[in-house]
Write a protein that holds these residues in place. Structure first.
Motif, mmCIF file in Angstrom:
data_model
loop_
_atom_site.group_PDB
_atom_site.id
_atom_site.type_symbol
_atom_site.label_atom_id
_atom_site.label_comp_id
_atom_site.label_asym_id
_atom_site.label_seq_id
_atom_site.Cartn_x
_atom_site.Cartn_y
_atom_site.Cartn_z
ATOM 1 N N SER A 74 0.834 -1.208 0.000
ATOM 2 C CA SER A 74 0.000 0.000 0.000
ATOM 3 C C SER A 74 0.865 1.252 0.000
ATOM 4 O O SER A 74 0.597 2.215 -0.736
ATOM 5 N N GLN A 75 1.929 1.229 0.795
ATOM 6 C CA GLN A 75 2.818 2.383 0.873
ATOM 7 C C GLN A 75 3.583 2.586 -0.425
ATOM 8 O O GLN A 75 3.746 3.716 -0.906
ATOM 9 N N ALA A 76 4.052 1.493 -1.008
ATOM 10 C CA ALA A 76 4.779 1.592 -2.286
ATOM 11 C C ALA A 76 3.870 2.155 -3.380
ATOM 12 O O ALA A 76 4.310 2.959 -4.217
ATOM 13 N N THR A 77 2.603 1.743 -3.366
ATOM 14 C CA THR A 77 1.634 2.255 -4.342
ATOM 15 C C THR A 77 1.439 3.750 -4.160
ATOM 16 O O THR A 77 1.464 4.531 -5.128
ATOM 17 N N ALA A 78 1.252 4.161 -2.911
ATOM 18 C CA ALA A 78 1.044 5.579 -2.626
ATOM 19 C C ALA A 78 2.277 6.403 -2.996
ATOM 20 O O ALA A 78 2.169 7.469 -3.628
ATOM 21 N N ASP A 79 3.454 5.905 -2.615
ATOM 22 C CA ASP A 79 4.690 6.643 -2.890
ATOM 23 C C ASP A 79 4.903 6.847 -4.383
ATOM 24 O O ASP A 79 5.241 7.955 -4.835
ATOM 25 N N GLN A 80 4.694 5.773 -5.168
ATOM 26 C CA GLN A 80 4.917 5.887 -6.605
ATOM 27 C C GLN A 80 3.859 6.767 -7.256
ATOM 28 O O GLN A 80 4.152 7.524 -8.188
ATOM 29 N N SER A 81 2.621 6.687 -6.769
ATOM 30 C CA SER A 81 1.561 7.517 -7.354
ATOM 31 C C SER A 81 1.848 9.003 -7.151
ATOM 32 O O SER A 81 1.475 9.836 -7.974
ATOM 33 N N ARG A 82 2.523 9.338 -6.040
ATOM 34 C CA ARG A 82 2.894 10.736 -5.803
ATOM 35 C C ARG A 82 4.043 11.174 -6.716
ATOM 36 O O ARG A 82 4.107 12.323 -7.149
ATOM 37 N N LYS A 83 4.959 10.246 -6.996
ATOM 38 C CA LYS A 83 6.109 10.577 -7.853
ATOM 39 C C LYS A 83 5.696 10.636 -9.317
ATOM 40 O O LYS A 83 5.859 11.648 -10.000
ATOM 41 N N LEU A 84 5.205 9.501 -9.803
ATOM 42 C CA LEU A 84 4.809 9.387 -11.209
ATOM 43 C C LEU A 84 3.886 8.180 -11.330
ATOM 44 O O LEU A 84 4.348 7.042 -11.353
ATOM 45 N N ALA A 85 2.592 8.420 -11.391
ATOM 46 C CA ALA A 85 1.645 7.310 -11.484
ATOM 47 C C ALA A 85 1.699 6.668 -12.862
ATOM 48 O O ALA A 85 1.660 5.447 -12.998
ATOM 49 N N TYR A 86 1.823 7.514 -13.898
ATOM 50 C CA TYR A 86 1.820 6.972 -15.257
ATOM 51 C C TYR A 86 2.554 7.913 -16.207
ATOM 52 O O TYR A 86 2.451 9.128 -16.121
ATOM 53 N N TYR A 87 3.296 7.316 -17.112
ATOM 54 C CA TYR A 87 3.738 7.987 -18.324
ATOM 55 C C TYR A 87 3.980 6.891 -19.349
ATOM 56 O O TYR A 87 4.321 5.758 -18.991
#
Length: 466
Positions: A74-87
Protein backbone atom coordinates in the motif's frame (compact mmCIF):
# COMPACT_ATOMS: atom_id res chain seq x y z
CA UNK A 1 -26.48 -0.71 12.20
CA UNK A 2 -27.13 -4.31 11.06
CA UNK A 3 -30.15 -3.22 9.00
CA UNK A 4 -28.15 -0.40 7.47
CA UNK A 5 -25.33 -2.80 6.55
CA UNK A 6 -27.70 -5.29 5.01
CA UNK A 7 -29.35 -2.49 3.05
CA UNK A 8 -25.96 -1.29 1.81
CA UNK A 9 -24.96 -4.83 0.89
CA UNK A 10 -28.15 -5.28 -1.11
CA UNK A 11 -27.54 -1.99 -2.90
CA UNK A 12 -24.02 -3.00 -3.94
CA UNK A 13 -25.17 -6.54 -4.80
CA UNK A 14 -27.87 -5.10 -7.08
CA UNK A 15 -25.50 -2.67 -8.78
CA UNK A 16 -23.06 -5.50 -9.40
CA UNK A 17 -25.75 -7.81 -10.76
CA UNK A 18 -27.26 -5.19 -13.03
CA UNK A 19 -24.15 -3.53 -14.40
CA UNK A 20 -21.00 -5.66 -14.06
CA UNK A 21 -20.20 -8.47 -16.52
CA UNK A 22 -18.07 -10.98 -14.61
CA UNK A 23 -15.50 -13.29 -16.23
CA UNK A 24 -16.97 -16.75 -16.86
CA UNK A 25 -20.43 -15.78 -15.59
CA UNK A 26 -22.85 -18.69 -15.25
CA UNK A 27 -25.94 -17.02 -16.70
CA UNK A 28 -28.10 -19.96 -15.69
CA UNK A 29 -28.38 -18.54 -12.17
CA UNK A 30 -26.51 -15.22 -12.03
CA UNK A 31 -29.56 -13.05 -12.64
CA UNK A 32 -31.22 -14.41 -9.52
CA UNK A 33 -28.26 -15.30 -7.28
CA UNK A 34 -25.76 -12.59 -8.20
CA UNK A 35 -22.32 -12.56 -6.57
CA UNK A 36 -20.90 -12.63 -3.06
CA UNK A 37 -19.48 -9.17 -2.41
CA UNK A 38 -16.17 -9.18 -0.55
CA UNK A 39 -15.02 -6.00 1.16
CA UNK A 40 -11.57 -6.50 2.69
CA UNK A 41 -8.81 -8.99 3.39
CA UNK A 42 -5.84 -9.64 5.62
CA UNK A 43 -3.11 -12.24 5.02
CA UNK A 44 -5.04 -15.42 4.08
CA UNK A 45 -8.46 -14.22 5.25
CA UNK A 46 -11.13 -12.25 3.40
CA UNK A 47 -14.33 -10.64 4.68
CA UNK A 48 -17.69 -10.08 3.02
CA UNK A 49 -19.85 -6.99 3.49
CA UNK A 50 -21.52 -8.56 6.52
CA UNK A 51 -18.12 -8.90 8.15
CA UNK A 52 -18.03 -12.70 7.89
CA UNK A 53 -14.48 -14.08 7.84
CA UNK A 54 -13.35 -16.71 5.35
CA UNK A 55 -10.09 -18.57 4.81
CA UNK A 56 -9.03 -17.66 1.28
CA UNK A 57 -8.09 -21.05 -0.10
CA UNK A 58 -7.50 -19.78 -3.64
CA UNK A 59 -5.45 -16.56 -3.19
CA UNK A 60 -8.10 -14.57 -5.03
CA UNK A 61 -7.35 -16.44 -8.25
CA UNK A 62 -3.95 -18.12 -7.84
CA UNK A 63 -2.35 -14.71 -7.34
CA UNK A 64 -2.37 -13.02 -3.89
CA UNK A 65 0.90 -14.73 -2.99
CA UNK A 66 2.05 -12.38 -0.20
CA UNK A 67 -1.46 -12.26 1.29
CA UNK A 68 -4.11 -9.58 1.51
CA UNK A 69 -3.77 -6.15 3.06
CA UNK A 70 0.00 -5.83 2.94
CA UNK A 71 0.89 -2.38 4.27
CA UNK A 72 4.24 -2.20 2.47
CA UNK A 73 2.54 -2.68 -0.88
CA UNK A 74 0.00 0.00 0.00
CA UNK A 75 2.82 2.38 0.87
CA UNK A 76 4.78 1.59 -2.29
CA UNK A 77 1.63 2.26 -4.34
CA UNK A 78 1.04 5.58 -2.63
CA UNK A 79 4.69 6.64 -2.89
CA UNK A 80 4.92 5.89 -6.61
CA UNK A 81 1.56 7.52 -7.35
CA UNK A 82 2.89 10.74 -5.80
CA UNK A 83 6.11 10.58 -7.85
CA UNK A 84 4.81 9.39 -11.21
CA UNK A 85 1.64 7.31 -11.48
CA UNK A 86 1.82 6.97 -15.26
CA UNK A 87 3.74 7.99 -18.32
CA UNK A 88 3.90 6.16 -21.64
CA UNK A 89 6.84 3.87 -22.36
CA UNK A 90 6.65 4.12 -26.15
CA UNK A 91 10.00 4.44 -27.99
CA UNK A 92 11.76 7.30 -26.21
CA UNK A 93 10.17 7.29 -22.74
CA UNK A 94 10.66 5.04 -19.73
CA UNK A 95 10.46 4.97 -15.96
CA UNK A 96 12.72 3.99 -13.09
CA UNK A 97 10.39 1.23 -11.77
CA UNK A 98 10.05 -0.39 -15.21
CA UNK A 99 13.82 -0.40 -15.73
CA UNK A 100 14.47 -1.81 -12.25
CA UNK A 101 11.76 -4.47 -12.56
CA UNK A 102 12.93 -5.55 -16.02
CA UNK A 103 16.45 -6.08 -14.69
CA UNK A 104 15.16 -7.88 -11.60
CA UNK A 105 13.02 -10.30 -13.64
CA UNK A 106 15.93 -11.01 -16.00
CA UNK A 107 18.02 -11.88 -12.95
CA UNK A 108 15.40 -14.37 -11.74
CA UNK A 109 15.05 -16.14 -15.09
CA UNK A 110 17.44 -18.57 -16.78
CA UNK A 111 20.53 -16.79 -18.11
CA UNK A 112 19.40 -16.64 -21.73
CA UNK A 113 16.22 -14.68 -20.91
CA UNK A 114 17.17 -11.03 -20.52
CA UNK A 115 14.44 -9.01 -22.22
CA UNK A 116 11.02 -8.21 -20.74
CA UNK A 117 7.86 -6.87 -22.36
CA UNK A 118 5.28 -5.68 -19.81
CA UNK A 119 1.51 -5.91 -20.09
CA UNK A 120 -1.41 -6.14 -17.71
CA UNK A 121 -1.91 -9.89 -17.35
CA UNK A 122 -1.26 -13.42 -18.51
CA UNK A 123 -3.57 -13.42 -21.54
CA UNK A 124 -1.87 -10.33 -22.95
CA UNK A 125 1.55 -11.81 -22.20
CA UNK A 126 0.76 -15.03 -24.08
CA UNK A 127 -0.67 -13.13 -27.05
CA UNK A 128 2.50 -11.05 -27.09
CA UNK A 129 4.70 -14.16 -27.03
CA UNK A 130 3.02 -15.68 -30.09
CA UNK A 131 3.05 -12.37 -31.94
CA UNK A 132 6.78 -11.93 -31.26
CA UNK A 133 7.61 -15.48 -32.32
CA UNK A 134 5.69 -15.18 -35.58
CA UNK A 135 7.41 -11.84 -36.18
CA UNK A 136 10.81 -13.45 -35.51
CA UNK A 137 10.29 -16.21 -38.05
CA UNK A 138 9.01 -13.75 -40.65
CA UNK A 139 12.14 -11.65 -40.20
CA UNK A 140 14.52 -14.61 -40.63
CA UNK A 141 12.75 -15.74 -43.80
CA UNK A 142 10.64 -18.60 -42.40
CA UNK A 143 7.11 -17.23 -42.84
CA UNK A 144 5.51 -20.69 -42.89
CA UNK A 145 6.38 -21.32 -39.22
CA UNK A 146 3.04 -20.32 -37.75
CA UNK A 147 1.50 -23.42 -36.11
CA UNK A 148 1.34 -23.57 -32.33
CA UNK A 149 1.33 -26.78 -30.29
CA UNK A 150 -0.80 -26.59 -27.18
CA UNK A 151 -2.48 -29.30 -25.09
CA UNK A 152 -5.93 -30.50 -24.13
CA UNK A 153 -7.00 -28.87 -20.85
CA UNK A 154 -4.31 -26.19 -21.09
CA UNK A 155 -5.25 -22.73 -19.85
CA UNK A 156 -3.43 -19.76 -21.38
CA UNK A 157 -5.96 -16.95 -21.11
CA UNK A 158 -9.09 -15.58 -22.72
CA UNK A 159 -8.09 -12.86 -25.16
CA UNK A 160 -8.74 -13.83 -28.77
CA UNK A 161 -5.56 -15.83 -29.43
CA UNK A 162 -4.91 -16.89 -25.83
CA UNK A 163 -8.40 -18.39 -25.71
CA UNK A 164 -7.55 -20.50 -28.74
CA UNK A 165 -4.33 -21.62 -27.04
CA UNK A 166 -6.51 -22.76 -24.13
CA UNK A 167 -7.44 -26.40 -24.61
CA UNK A 168 -10.54 -26.49 -22.42
CA UNK A 169 -13.00 -27.24 -25.22
CA UNK A 170 -16.33 -26.25 -23.60
CA UNK A 171 -15.06 -22.67 -23.25
CA UNK A 172 -14.67 -22.44 -27.04
CA UNK A 173 -18.37 -22.85 -27.74
CA UNK A 174 -19.83 -20.14 -30.03
CA UNK A 175 -16.58 -18.16 -30.16
CA UNK A 176 -14.86 -17.77 -33.54
CA UNK A 177 -11.27 -18.41 -32.53
CA UNK A 178 -8.21 -18.99 -34.76
CA UNK A 179 -8.17 -22.77 -34.32
CA UNK A 180 -6.45 -23.34 -37.65
CA UNK A 181 -3.17 -22.26 -36.03
CA UNK A 182 -3.44 -24.53 -32.98
CA UNK A 183 -2.89 -28.26 -32.46
CA UNK A 184 -3.79 -29.80 -29.09
CA UNK A 185 -1.80 -32.74 -27.75
CA UNK A 186 -3.13 -35.19 -25.17
CA UNK A 187 -3.01 -33.71 -21.67
CA UNK A 188 -0.41 -35.37 -19.40
CA UNK A 189 -3.35 -36.28 -17.14
CA UNK A 190 -2.37 -39.53 -15.46
CA UNK A 191 -5.64 -40.10 -13.57
CA UNK A 192 -7.74 -40.14 -16.76
CA UNK A 193 -5.30 -40.78 -19.61
CA UNK A 194 -2.59 -43.10 -18.30
CA UNK A 195 -4.88 -46.15 -18.07
CA UNK A 196 -2.81 -49.37 -17.74
CA UNK A 197 0.47 -47.73 -18.74
CA UNK A 198 3.31 -47.23 -16.29
CA UNK A 199 4.45 -43.64 -15.69
CA UNK A 200 7.41 -44.19 -18.02
CA UNK A 201 5.21 -45.73 -20.72
CA UNK A 202 2.71 -42.88 -20.41
CA UNK A 203 5.49 -40.33 -20.82
CA UNK A 204 6.79 -42.25 -23.86
CA UNK A 205 3.28 -42.17 -25.37
CA UNK A 206 3.02 -38.39 -24.89
CA UNK A 207 6.44 -37.73 -26.38
CA UNK A 208 5.81 -40.05 -29.33
CA UNK A 209 2.52 -38.28 -30.00
CA UNK A 210 4.24 -34.90 -30.02
CA UNK A 211 7.07 -36.00 -32.31
CA UNK A 212 4.68 -37.77 -34.69
CA UNK A 213 2.69 -34.55 -35.04
CA UNK A 214 5.87 -32.55 -35.70
CA UNK A 215 6.97 -35.03 -38.37
CA UNK A 216 3.51 -35.09 -39.96
CA UNK A 217 3.02 -31.31 -39.97
CA UNK A 218 6.64 -30.54 -40.75
CA UNK A 219 8.91 -28.56 -38.45
CA UNK A 220 9.08 -25.76 -41.05
CA UNK A 221 5.40 -25.07 -40.29
CA UNK A 222 5.55 -25.10 -36.48
CA UNK A 223 6.56 -22.01 -34.55
CA UNK A 224 6.29 -22.99 -30.90
CA UNK A 225 5.06 -25.26 -28.12
CA UNK A 226 3.37 -23.69 -25.08
CA UNK A 227 3.02 -25.45 -21.72
CA UNK A 228 2.25 -24.72 -18.09
CA UNK A 229 4.75 -26.51 -15.79
CA UNK A 230 1.73 -27.72 -13.80
CA UNK A 231 -1.58 -27.24 -15.59
CA UNK A 232 -3.82 -24.92 -13.59
CA UNK A 233 -7.47 -24.29 -14.47
CA UNK A 234 -7.55 -27.46 -16.58
CA UNK A 235 -7.24 -29.59 -13.46
CA UNK A 236 -3.96 -28.99 -11.55
CA UNK A 237 -2.35 -31.70 -13.68
CA UNK A 238 1.21 -32.74 -12.83
CA UNK A 239 2.99 -34.32 -15.82
CA UNK A 240 4.98 -37.55 -15.54
CA UNK A 241 8.61 -37.28 -14.50
CA UNK A 242 10.87 -36.21 -17.34
CA UNK A 243 8.02 -34.93 -19.50
CA UNK A 244 9.05 -31.27 -19.61
CA UNK A 245 12.70 -32.01 -20.34
CA UNK A 246 11.75 -34.39 -23.13
CA UNK A 247 9.28 -31.96 -24.74
CA UNK A 248 11.94 -29.24 -24.48
CA UNK A 249 14.52 -31.50 -26.15
CA UNK A 250 12.04 -32.23 -28.97
CA UNK A 251 11.57 -28.50 -29.51
CA UNK A 252 15.32 -27.92 -29.70
CA UNK A 253 15.73 -30.85 -32.10
CA UNK A 254 13.11 -29.48 -34.48
CA UNK A 255 13.79 -25.70 -34.29
CA UNK A 256 10.58 -25.00 -32.36
CA UNK A 257 10.45 -22.36 -29.63
CA UNK A 258 9.41 -23.44 -26.13
CA UNK A 259 7.09 -21.14 -24.15
CA UNK A 260 6.78 -21.85 -20.44
CA UNK A 261 3.55 -20.32 -19.13
CA UNK A 262 4.45 -19.61 -15.50
CA UNK A 263 1.53 -17.27 -14.84
CA UNK A 264 0.50 -19.47 -11.89
CA UNK A 265 3.67 -21.36 -10.99
CA UNK A 266 6.15 -18.47 -10.64
CA UNK A 267 6.80 -16.36 -7.53
CA UNK A 268 6.68 -19.01 -4.87
CA UNK A 269 3.61 -21.15 -5.49
CA UNK A 270 5.82 -24.21 -6.06
CA UNK A 271 8.54 -23.02 -3.70
CA UNK A 272 10.66 -21.25 -6.35
CA UNK A 273 10.57 -17.77 -7.84
CA UNK A 274 10.71 -19.35 -11.32
CA UNK A 275 10.12 -23.08 -11.63
CA UNK A 276 11.09 -23.96 -15.23
CA UNK A 277 14.79 -24.41 -14.60
CA UNK A 278 14.81 -25.03 -10.83
CA UNK A 279 12.16 -27.79 -10.83
CA UNK A 280 12.07 -29.09 -14.39
CA UNK A 281 15.59 -28.52 -15.73
CA UNK A 282 14.64 -26.51 -18.83
CA UNK A 283 15.66 -23.11 -20.19
CA UNK A 284 12.67 -21.98 -22.24
CA UNK A 285 12.87 -19.48 -25.06
CA UNK A 286 10.02 -17.52 -23.48
CA UNK A 287 8.63 -17.39 -19.95
CA UNK A 288 5.22 -15.88 -19.24
CA UNK A 289 4.57 -14.21 -15.87
CA UNK A 290 1.61 -12.51 -14.20
CA UNK A 291 -0.51 -13.16 -11.07
CA UNK A 292 2.19 -13.62 -8.39
CA UNK A 293 4.37 -11.00 -10.12
CA UNK A 294 2.35 -8.34 -8.30
CA UNK A 295 0.48 -10.68 -5.93
CA UNK A 296 -2.68 -9.41 -7.61
CA UNK A 297 -2.38 -5.92 -6.11
CA UNK A 298 -2.23 -4.33 -9.58
CA UNK A 299 -2.70 -5.75 -13.10
CA UNK A 300 0.76 -6.75 -14.31
CA UNK A 301 2.14 -9.35 -16.70
CA UNK A 302 5.44 -9.98 -18.43
CA UNK A 303 6.66 -11.76 -21.55
CA UNK A 304 10.33 -12.62 -21.02
CA UNK A 305 12.19 -13.53 -24.21
CA UNK A 306 15.60 -14.99 -25.01
CA UNK A 307 18.59 -13.11 -26.35
CA UNK A 308 18.17 -15.05 -29.59
CA UNK A 309 14.65 -13.77 -30.19
CA UNK A 310 15.49 -10.23 -29.09
CA UNK A 311 18.54 -9.97 -31.33
CA UNK A 312 16.34 -10.55 -34.39
CA UNK A 313 13.25 -8.52 -33.50
CA UNK A 314 15.39 -5.55 -32.39
CA UNK A 315 17.07 -5.14 -35.78
CA UNK A 316 15.75 -1.99 -37.47
CA UNK A 317 13.96 -2.78 -40.75
CA UNK A 318 14.47 -0.46 -43.69
CA UNK A 319 10.74 -0.31 -44.49
CA UNK A 320 9.71 0.31 -40.86
CA UNK A 321 12.33 0.52 -38.08
CA UNK A 322 9.67 0.32 -35.39
CA UNK A 323 8.65 -2.71 -33.32
CA UNK A 324 4.97 -2.04 -33.88
CA UNK A 325 3.57 -3.68 -30.78
CA UNK A 326 2.62 -2.21 -27.43
CA UNK A 327 -0.11 -1.02 -25.12
CA UNK A 328 -0.93 2.15 -23.24
CA UNK A 329 -0.15 0.47 -19.94
CA UNK A 330 2.98 -1.45 -20.95
CA UNK A 331 5.58 -0.82 -18.25
CA UNK A 332 3.12 1.20 -16.16
CA UNK A 333 5.35 2.90 -13.53
CA UNK A 334 3.00 2.37 -10.59
CA UNK A 335 2.41 -1.31 -11.46
CA UNK A 336 6.15 -1.91 -11.88
CA UNK A 337 6.86 -0.28 -8.50
CA UNK A 338 4.36 -2.64 -6.90
CA UNK A 339 5.93 -5.61 -8.70
CA UNK A 340 9.36 -4.65 -7.36
CA UNK A 341 8.13 -4.27 -3.79
CA UNK A 342 6.25 -7.58 -4.07
CA UNK A 343 9.39 -9.44 -5.18
CA UNK A 344 11.38 -7.75 -2.41
CA UNK A 345 8.86 -9.00 0.16
CA UNK A 346 8.79 -12.52 -1.27
CA UNK A 347 12.58 -12.77 -1.16
CA UNK A 348 13.19 -10.95 2.13
CA UNK A 349 10.53 -12.83 4.09
CA UNK A 350 11.49 -16.26 2.77
CA UNK A 351 8.19 -17.16 1.13
CA UNK A 352 9.78 -19.80 -1.11
CA UNK A 353 11.39 -21.47 1.90
CA UNK A 354 8.06 -21.34 3.74
CA UNK A 355 6.31 -23.09 0.83
CA UNK A 356 9.11 -25.67 0.57
CA UNK A 357 8.64 -26.40 4.29
CA UNK A 358 4.84 -26.57 4.46
CA UNK A 359 3.98 -27.63 0.90
CA UNK A 360 4.69 -31.35 1.50
CA UNK A 361 2.62 -31.22 4.72
CA UNK A 362 -0.23 -29.56 2.81
CA UNK A 363 -0.08 -32.28 0.16
CA UNK A 364 -0.03 -35.01 2.82
CA UNK A 365 -3.01 -33.57 4.68
CA UNK A 366 -5.05 -33.20 1.52
CA UNK A 367 -4.28 -36.81 0.62
CA UNK A 368 -5.78 -37.83 3.96
CA UNK A 369 -9.17 -37.06 2.36
CA UNK A 370 -8.65 -40.00 -0.01
CA UNK A 371 -10.59 -42.21 2.39
CA UNK A 372 -13.81 -40.35 1.49
CA UNK A 373 -15.90 -42.28 -1.00
CA UNK A 374 -16.20 -39.56 -3.65
CA UNK A 375 -12.56 -38.42 -3.60
CA UNK A 376 -11.07 -40.10 -6.65
CA UNK A 377 -7.72 -38.35 -6.97
CA UNK A 378 -5.59 -35.91 -4.99
CA UNK A 379 -2.85 -34.17 -6.97
CA UNK A 380 -0.71 -31.10 -7.32
CA UNK A 381 2.42 -29.73 -5.74
CA UNK A 382 3.12 -27.46 -2.76
CA UNK A 383 0.54 -24.63 -2.72
CA UNK A 384 -1.14 -25.70 -5.97
CA UNK A 385 -3.42 -28.66 -5.21
CA UNK A 386 -6.67 -30.29 -6.29
CA UNK A 387 -9.19 -33.01 -5.47
CA UNK A 388 -11.09 -34.80 -8.24
CA UNK A 389 -14.52 -35.98 -7.14
CA UNK A 390 -16.05 -39.13 -8.66
CA UNK A 391 -19.25 -41.09 -8.21
CA UNK A 392 -17.39 -44.42 -7.92
CA UNK A 393 -13.71 -44.79 -7.17
CA UNK A 394 -13.12 -48.22 -8.67
CA UNK A 395 -14.38 -47.19 -12.11
CA UNK A 396 -13.48 -43.48 -11.82
CA UNK A 397 -17.06 -42.92 -12.98
CA UNK A 398 -17.80 -39.20 -13.09
CA UNK A 399 -20.83 -37.42 -11.67
CA UNK A 400 -23.25 -36.04 -14.22
CA UNK A 401 -22.44 -32.36 -14.84
CA UNK A 402 -25.93 -31.22 -13.83
CA UNK A 403 -25.32 -32.50 -10.30
CA UNK A 404 -22.72 -29.75 -9.86
CA UNK A 405 -20.70 -31.87 -7.46
CA UNK A 406 -17.79 -29.47 -6.83
CA UNK A 407 -20.14 -26.50 -6.51
CA UNK A 408 -22.04 -28.37 -3.78
CA UNK A 409 -18.83 -28.86 -1.80
CA UNK A 410 -17.91 -25.23 -2.38
CA UNK A 411 -21.21 -23.98 -0.92
CA UNK A 412 -20.86 -26.12 2.21
CA UNK A 413 -17.26 -24.99 2.67
CA UNK A 414 -18.13 -21.33 2.24
CA UNK A 415 -20.83 -21.58 4.89
CA UNK A 416 -18.17 -22.91 7.26
CA UNK A 417 -15.70 -20.17 6.36
CA UNK A 418 -13.46 -21.62 3.63
CA UNK A 419 -13.28 -20.48 0.02
CA UNK A 420 -12.20 -23.16 -2.46
CA UNK A 421 -12.48 -23.10 -6.25
CA UNK A 422 -14.95 -25.48 -7.88
CA UNK A 423 -14.17 -26.38 -11.50
CA UNK A 424 -16.46 -29.10 -12.85
CA UNK A 425 -15.70 -32.06 -10.59
CA UNK A 426 -12.56 -30.48 -9.13
CA UNK A 427 -11.91 -28.71 -5.86
CA UNK A 428 -8.86 -26.48 -6.26
CA UNK A 429 -6.73 -25.11 -3.43
CA UNK A 430 -4.13 -22.44 -4.24
CA UNK A 431 -3.96 -20.24 -1.13
CA UNK A 432 -1.84 -17.21 -0.29
CA UNK A 433 1.68 -18.25 0.59
CA UNK A 434 1.03 -16.94 4.11
CA UNK A 435 -0.84 -20.22 4.74
CA UNK A 436 0.64 -21.86 7.83
CA UNK A 437 0.00 -25.13 9.67
CA UNK A 438 -3.07 -23.71 11.41
CA UNK A 439 -4.63 -22.57 8.13
CA UNK A 440 -3.82 -25.88 6.45
CA UNK A 441 -5.34 -27.91 9.29
CA UNK A 442 -8.46 -25.75 9.47
CA UNK A 443 -8.95 -25.97 5.71
CA UNK A 444 -8.65 -29.76 5.67
CA UNK A 445 -11.14 -30.12 8.53
CA UNK A 446 -13.67 -27.89 6.78
CA UNK A 447 -13.14 -29.60 3.45
CA UNK A 448 -13.64 -33.04 4.98
CA UNK A 449 -16.90 -31.94 6.61
CA UNK A 450 -18.05 -30.25 3.38
CA UNK A 451 -17.52 -33.42 1.35
CA UNK A 452 -19.31 -35.52 4.00
CA UNK A 453 -22.28 -33.12 3.96
CA UNK A 454 -22.32 -33.24 0.17
CA UNK A 455 -22.46 -37.07 0.24
CA UNK A 456 -25.36 -36.85 2.73
CA UNK A 457 -27.19 -34.48 0.37
CA UNK A 458 -26.70 -36.83 -2.58
CA UNK A 459 -28.04 -39.78 -0.59
CA UNK A 460 -31.09 -37.80 0.57
CA UNK A 461 -31.79 -36.69 -2.97
CA UNK A 462 -31.36 -40.30 -4.17
CA UNK A 463 -28.98 -39.33 -6.94
CA UNK A 464 -26.04 -41.33 -5.58
CA UNK A 465 -25.57 -44.40 -3.43
CA UNK A 466 -22.64 -45.97 -1.60
Amino acid sequence: MEKQLKSKEKEIWTKDKNHVIHPYTNFENFKTEGSVIYEKGKDHHIYDMNGKEYIDGIAGLWCVNIGHGNEEISQATADQSRKLAYYNTFEDAGSIPAADLGAKIAGLCPQNLNHVFFGTGGSMANDTAIKMIHYYFNLIGKPKKKKIISRDLAYHGSTYLAHALTGIRPTHMAFDLPFDMIHYLTAPYAYRNQNELSETEFCDFLIDEMENYILKEGEDNIACFIAEPIMGAGGVIVPPRGYHKRTFDLCKKHDIFYISDEVVTAFGRLGHMVSSEEMFGIQPDVIIMAKGLSSGYVPLGATVISDEIYEVISRPKKENPYFSHGFTYSGHPLCCAVGLKNIEILERDGFCQHVQKWGPYFEQQLKSLSDLEIVGDVRGSHYMLSLELVAYKTTKFAFEPEIGIAKRVYHHARKMGLIVRPIGALIVLSPPLTFDKTAIDQSILILRKSIELTMDDLLKEKIWKH
